[in-house]
Design a protein around this motif. Structure first.
Motif, mmCIF file in Angstrom:
data_model
loop_
_atom_site.group_PDB
_atom_site.id
_atom_site.type_symbol
_atom_site.label_atom_id
_atom_site.label_comp_id
_atom_site.label_asym_id
_atom_site.label_seq_id
_atom_site.Cartn_x
_atom_site.Cartn_y
_atom_site.Cartn_z
ATOM 1 N N ILE A 229 0.835 -1.203 0.000
ATOM 2 C CA ILE A 229 0.000 0.000 0.000
ATOM 3 C C ILE A 229 0.870 1.252 0.000
ATOM 4 C CG2 ILE A 229 -1.677 1.333 1.359
ATOM 5 C CD1 ILE A 229 -2.743 -1.405 2.371
ATOM 6 N N LYS A 233 0.788 4.249 -2.766
ATOM 7 C CA LYS A 233 0.568 5.647 -2.378
ATOM 8 C C LYS A 233 1.741 6.533 -2.799
ATOM 9 C CE LYS A 233 -1.449 6.694 1.460
ATOM 10 N NZ LYS A 233 -1.750 6.860 2.901
ATOM 11 N N LYS A 238 -4.491 6.095 -5.934
ATOM 12 C CA LYS A 238 -5.485 5.931 -4.879
ATOM 13 C C LYS A 238 -5.817 4.452 -4.688
ATOM 14 C CE LYS A 238 -6.109 10.389 -4.354
ATOM 15 N NZ LYS A 238 -5.739 11.104 -3.110
ATOM 16 N N ILE A 239 -6.067 4.084 -3.454
ATOM 17 C CA ILE A 239 -6.459 2.712 -3.137
ATOM 18 C C ILE A 239 -7.384 2.765 -1.932
ATOM 19 C CG2 ILE A 239 -4.521 2.210 -1.571
ATOM 20 C CD1 ILE A 239 -4.402 -0.583 -2.979
ATOM 21 N N THR A 240 -8.410 1.914 -1.918
ATOM 22 C CA THR A 240 -9.422 1.956 -0.857
ATOM 23 C C THR A 240 -9.506 0.598 -0.175
ATOM 24 O OG1 THR A 240 -10.652 3.480 -2.289
ATOM 25 C CG2 THR A 240 -11.777 2.679 -0.338
ATOM 26 N N LEU A 241 -9.631 0.633 1.144
ATOM 27 C CA LEU A 241 -9.598 -0.582 1.977
ATOM 28 C C LEU A 241 -10.996 -0.932 2.473
ATOM 29 C CD1 LEU A 241 -8.011 -2.739 3.631
ATOM 30 C CD2 LEU A 241 -7.642 -0.958 5.364
ATOM 31 N N ALA A 256 -5.086 0.089 8.407
ATOM 32 C CA ALA A 256 -5.518 1.489 8.326
ATOM 33 C C ALA A 256 -4.636 2.386 9.179
ATOM 34 C CB ALA A 256 -6.972 1.599 8.760
ATOM 35 N N THR A 259 -1.208 2.794 7.474
ATOM 36 C CA THR A 259 -1.166 3.387 6.130
ATOM 37 C C THR A 259 -1.941 4.693 6.000
ATOM 38 O OG1 THR A 259 -3.126 2.154 5.408
ATOM 39 C CG2 THR A 259 -0.964 1.101 5.087
ATOM 40 N N LEU A 261 -5.124 4.789 5.631
ATOM 41 C CA LEU A 261 -6.355 4.536 4.880
ATOM 42 C C LEU A 261 -7.541 4.406 5.825
ATOM 43 C CD1 LEU A 261 -5.246 1.839 2.254
ATOM 44 C CD2 LEU A 261 -5.424 4.318 1.938
ATOM 45 N N SER A 293 -16.965 5.961 -0.323
ATOM 46 C CA SER A 293 -15.521 5.681 -0.179
ATOM 47 C C SER A 293 -14.713 6.077 -1.410
ATOM 48 C CB SER A 293 -15.313 4.202 0.106
ATOM 49 O OG SER A 293 -15.832 3.402 -0.958
ATOM 50 N N ASN A 297 -11.742 9.613 -4.591
ATOM 51 C CA ASN A 297 -10.630 8.866 -5.183
ATOM 52 C C ASN A 297 -10.631 8.897 -6.715
ATOM 53 O OD1 ASN A 297 -9.760 8.225 -2.693
ATOM 54 N ND2 ASN A 297 -10.412 6.084 -2.709
#
Length: 298
Positions: A229, A233, A238-241, A256, A259, A261, A293, A297
């Motif tokens: 992750i 970044k 962008k990346i979503t958990l 989270a 990172t 997130l 979410s 992003n």
């Protein structure tokens, strides 16, 4: 006199043919008798609730309790075996979801419906229903099979399936229209429940928290995921958990914290209330979560 002699053999032949026809005819099922349909677990049960709605003398039996979730570690109980032995029809997901059922299915080999049959699988992943397209496939497969196995109720099964499919089609269109703007987004999911969902709506599953179903990630695996992750970044991507409503979010919370997130909840639709619109309600909640979410992003 000759006419009577000729008639006697003819009447005798007709009597024999009539007797044979009655003897060999397929007996019609007594419509007053109950048709018992055993269903392996929650998402299929919701489908079947819609398909058999208001069909007389049809009884649904759910094997795994509705709070079980995915069946990775499920073990058949004595009551399950009794229900399978007594049922007229068994409905299973297939694709490896119910590996514990191999011997039991042999008892119902001519009366087992495999809902995922003929659906194009991703790496033998059984979570077909999590995608709306997959759910529609399974509904149609169950309905078509019930029409063959219980033809006395064929018209009602067909009508109910068509009505439910219309609802699912509307849901699918709404989700596609809303999520199209987020196509290409990278997501991290709790376990391997969302490949079909991601494929349908254009997401990329960048990683999975629980790599072995039912097994919490090791410290090493968590560290590797956190490093992945961080690398993403660093590239400015962008990346979503996402965690899942049915499972502890402890591992996701650690990720989270390390990172930065946020953790959002997605529902793979494997537990919930036992009502006809439960799957649709769960997917609409997923839609709201995804919009929330992914909104920042793009």
């Amino acid at each position: 006199m000759h006419t009577k002699k000729r008639l006697l053999p003819l009447l005798l032949i007709l009597a024999i043919l009539t007797s044979c026809t009655k003897k060999n005819a397929v007996p019609q099922r007594d419509l007053s008798q109950t048709v018992q349909i055993a269903v392996t677990f929650y998402p299929l049960y919701i489908m079947c609730m819609n398909i058999v709605k208001d069909v007389p003398n049809v009884e649904l039996v759910l094997l795994a309790p509705p709070d079980t979730g995915c069946l990775h570690d499920y073990v058949l109980t004595t009551n399950d075996m009794r229900a399978i032995e007594q049922c007229n029809i068994l409905v299973a997901n297939g694709a490896g979801m119910e590996s514990f059922l191999d011997k039991a299915i042999a008892l119902k080999q001519n009366a087992t419906i495999t809902a995922s049959e003929a659906f194009p699988l991703i790496d033998e992943n059984p979570h077909v229903w999590v995608s709306v397209r997959g759910a529609r496939h399974e509904v149609q497969k169950i309905a078509d099979s019930l029409i063959l196995l219980d033809s006395a109720h064929a018209a009602q099964y067909a009508a109910n399936a068509a009505a439910y499919d219309a609802k699912l089609s509307a849901l699918e269109q709404e989700m596609h229209n809303t999520l199209a703007q987020y196509s290409g987004s990278s997501i991290i999911t709790f376990h391997e429940a969302f490949p079909y969902f991601a494929q349908e709506f254009g997401f990329t599953v960048a990683s999975v928290v629980e790599r072995e179903p039912g097994t919490a990630p090791s410290a090493k695996e968590l560290a590797e995921l956190i490093a992945e992750i961080a690398a993403v970044k660093k590239l400015g991507k962008k990346i979503t958990l996402y965690a899942e409503t049915q499972y502890s979010s402890q591992a996701a919370d650690i990720i989270a914290k390390e990172t930065g997130l946020a953790v959002y909840m997605l529902d793979p639709c494997v537990t919930g209330a036992l009502h006809e619109d439960a799957y649709i309600d769960a997917q609409k909640n997923n839609l709201r979560t995804l919009v929330e979410s992914l909104g920042d992003n793009r």
